[in-house]
Each structure stands twice: as structure tokens, then as C-alpha cells.
Scaffold this active site. Structure first.
Site, PDB file in Angstrom:
ATOM      1  N   GLY A 134       2.680   2.381  10.874  1.00 39.15           N
ATOM      2  CA  GLY A 134       3.639   3.486  10.752  1.00 39.15           C
ATOM      3  C   GLY A 134       4.351   3.833  12.049  1.00 39.15           C
ATOM      4  N   ASN A 154       0.876  -1.171   0.000  1.00 34.91           N
ATOM      5  CA  ASN A 154       0.000   0.000   0.000  1.00 34.91           C
ATOM      6  C   ASN A 154       0.914   1.222   0.000  1.00 34.91           C
ATOM      7  OD1 ASN A 154      -1.783   2.042   0.466  1.00 34.91           O
ATOM      8  ND2 ASN A 154      -2.474   1.325   2.480  1.00 34.91           N
ATOM      9  N   GLU A 158      -6.945   4.538   7.961  1.00 34.04           N
ATOM     10  CA  GLU A 158      -6.734   5.961   7.674  1.00 34.04           C
ATOM     11  C   GLU A 158      -7.961   6.557   7.016  1.00 34.04           C
ATOM     12  OE1 GLU A 158      -3.030   5.352   5.627  1.00 34.04           O
ATOM     13  OE2 GLU A 158      -2.082   4.859   7.547  1.00 34.04           O
TER      14      GLU A 158
END
Ligand code: 13P
Length: 266
Positions: free
Chosen positions: A179, A15, A103
Site C-alpha cells: 500500500g 486481495n 495486516e
């Protein structure tokens, strides 16, 4: 099935999120392609931004790497400024579409109802949805992990028949691991993956649940991939940061290739 283990092909999916302009995308995909020579046991997908789908897709012709998108809208066409339909993705060369990434849930207010419509719309256009689910750190701390995942799966997959379900891909992405460099432990990942498979089995069948691939996402990198991918119910990875460097992503694919051979022969 071998020793009760379904022979699911490992799946390594990239991604790219909101990264790469055309030149960067081309360099990245060429770098990945060049390092993919002998890979044959695992499935590979890259999901670049919409603006470079076509140019990346062109680079992927006659390779084993498939193209995916990071989102889709559920209507076929019409006055939906800024949106992209499933048909448009197919036209651009996509096979897969990521749906319900945390997200998007967090920054764009996507809820389970929209996610469900997107999964249905994707399937109708013969795209393979990669449905993302995952709990926040707050939810995990409060002991709500399984409740949250249960809701996301049940609502996200409402109304989908067994045939479509078995082709589906799920990605477990704990929000706190994305992340952050802090991936889930192998125990946490295996526990959740087994739970998700069980939830799917409860509303479909054992065959369907054993066929569905459940990817892990959240700070997967070459240091933790082997252990994570070796878990019984971890069928691949959805990779963010580590997919933006051709060398690192290719290393992940190589690791998956080794794990795949080991899983099928153990
Ligand atoms: P990172 O690999 O950067 O943690 O991102 C995971 C992810 O969100 C993939 O969809």
C-alpha cells in the site's frame, strides 16, 4: 521441467481487503469477468470480504476465476464468536484461503503458531492456503530479512507433508511495500523468492520446492508487473490496491498471460 525451470502456472490473486459492500463487489467482479474473455494460461483468484463471498461466488460460476477468503479460523465449529471455519469457506465456494497476512499479524496479533494451525486446518478441508510472509522496513534495515522469513516459513509450515506442501502457495509481501506505492525491486524480489524456495527445498525436496508457487505482493501494478513476473522465482502476484479496479486488475492478468507464454517458451 524445461532447462531446469519448472513449468509453474502464473497465479494472479486479488486481495480486496476490507473493501466493497455487495453492490460494489458485484460491479467489480462483473467488470473483471467481462474483461477475462481469452485468458487461459494463468490462474486467477479473487478474495473478497466474507460478507460478499457468496454473491461474488455466484458471479464466478462457469468462469475460470476462483474464489478465496482472506482468513480462516483453525477450529471446525463451536463457541468461537466471530470466526469462520474452513468448512464454512468451502461451503461458500472457496478454493483458496489467504493466511498470515501481515495486516493480521500486525493488527490482530497473529503469530506463527496460529498461522501454522490455520494452514493445517485449511489443508485438511482441501483449501489451498496462500501463506503470507514478509519483513518490515526496520527488519530489512537491520539485516534481519532472511532470518525473519526463515522463521515465518519454518514455523508456518511445520508438520506439513510433502504432498500438501507442493500444492501450497506462498506470498512474499515485504511489509514496507504494501500500500505504499514503493514495490520491491526485481532484484530484491528474485533474491527473496529464490531464498524461500531454497528453504522449502531444505526441508522437503527439490521437486516440492520447484512446484510451490511463490507470489510477490506489495504495490504491484501494471507498470512494474512485467518485470517482477519475469523473474525466475516469481510465480504471480497477490494484489491489493490495484485489484479494486476491474480495468487495472485485468491488465495485470493480461501481462501475466504474456509473461507466462514467454517463460514457457524461452
Ligand atoms: P497493495 O497491492 O495494495 O500494496 O497490497 C498488497 C497486499 O497486501 C496484498 O495482500
Amino acid at each position: 521441467m524445461k532447462d531446469g525451470l519448472a513449468l509453474r502456472r502464473l497465479f494472479i490473486a486479488a486481495n480486496w481487503k476490507m473493501n466493497t459492500i455487495r453492490q460494489e463487489a458485484t460491479e467489480l467482479i462483473r467488470g473483471i469477468k467481462d474483461r477475462m474473455g481469452s485468458v487461459s494460461a494463468v490462474d486467477i483468484m479473487v478474495a473478497p470480504p466474507f460478507t460478499v463471498l457468496e454473491s461474488v461466488g455466484r458471479e464466478l460460476l462457469n468462469t475460470r476465476i476462483q474464489l478465496g477468503a482472506q482468513d480462516v479460523y483453525f477450529e471446525k465449529s463451536g463457541a468461537y464468536t466471530g470466526e469462520i471455519s474452513p468448512g464454512m469457506l468451502v461451503d461458500a465456494g472457496c478454493t483458496y484461503v489467504i493466511i498470515g497476512h501481515s495486516e493480521r499479524r500486525q493488527y490482530f496479533a497473529e503469530n506463527d503458531e496460529m498461522v501454522n494451525k490455520k494452514v493445517m486446518a485449511g489443508l485438511k478441508s482441501y483449501l489451498v492456503p496462500i501463506l503470507c510472509v514478509g519483513e518490515s522496513w526496520e527488519e530489512r534495515k537491520q539485516g534481519k530479512t532472511f532470518f525473519v522469513l526463515n522463521q515465518q516459513i519454518l514455523f508456518g509450515l511445520q508438520g506439513i507433508d510433502n504432498h500438501d506442501l507442493s500444492s501450497l502457495v506462498i506470498a512474499y509481501e515485504p511489509v514496507w511495500a504494501i500500500g505504499t506505492g514503493k514495490s520491491a525491486t526485481i532484484e530484491q524480489a528474485q533474491e527473496v523468492h529464490a531464498y524461500l524456495r531454497n528453504v522449502i527445498q531444505e526441508f522437503s525436496s527439490r521437486e516440492v520446492a520447484e512446484a510451490v508457487r511463490i507470489l510477490y505482493g506489495g504495490s504491484m501494478n501494471p507498470n512494474n508487473a512485467r518485470d517482477l513476473l519475469s523473474q525466475r522465482d516469481v510465480d504471480g502476484g497477490l494484489i491489493g490496491g490495484a485489484s479494486l479496479k476491474a480495468e487495472t486488475f485485468s491488465t495485470l492478468v493480461e501481462i501475466a498471460e504474456e509473461v507466462q507464454r514467454w517463460k514457457h517458451h524461452e
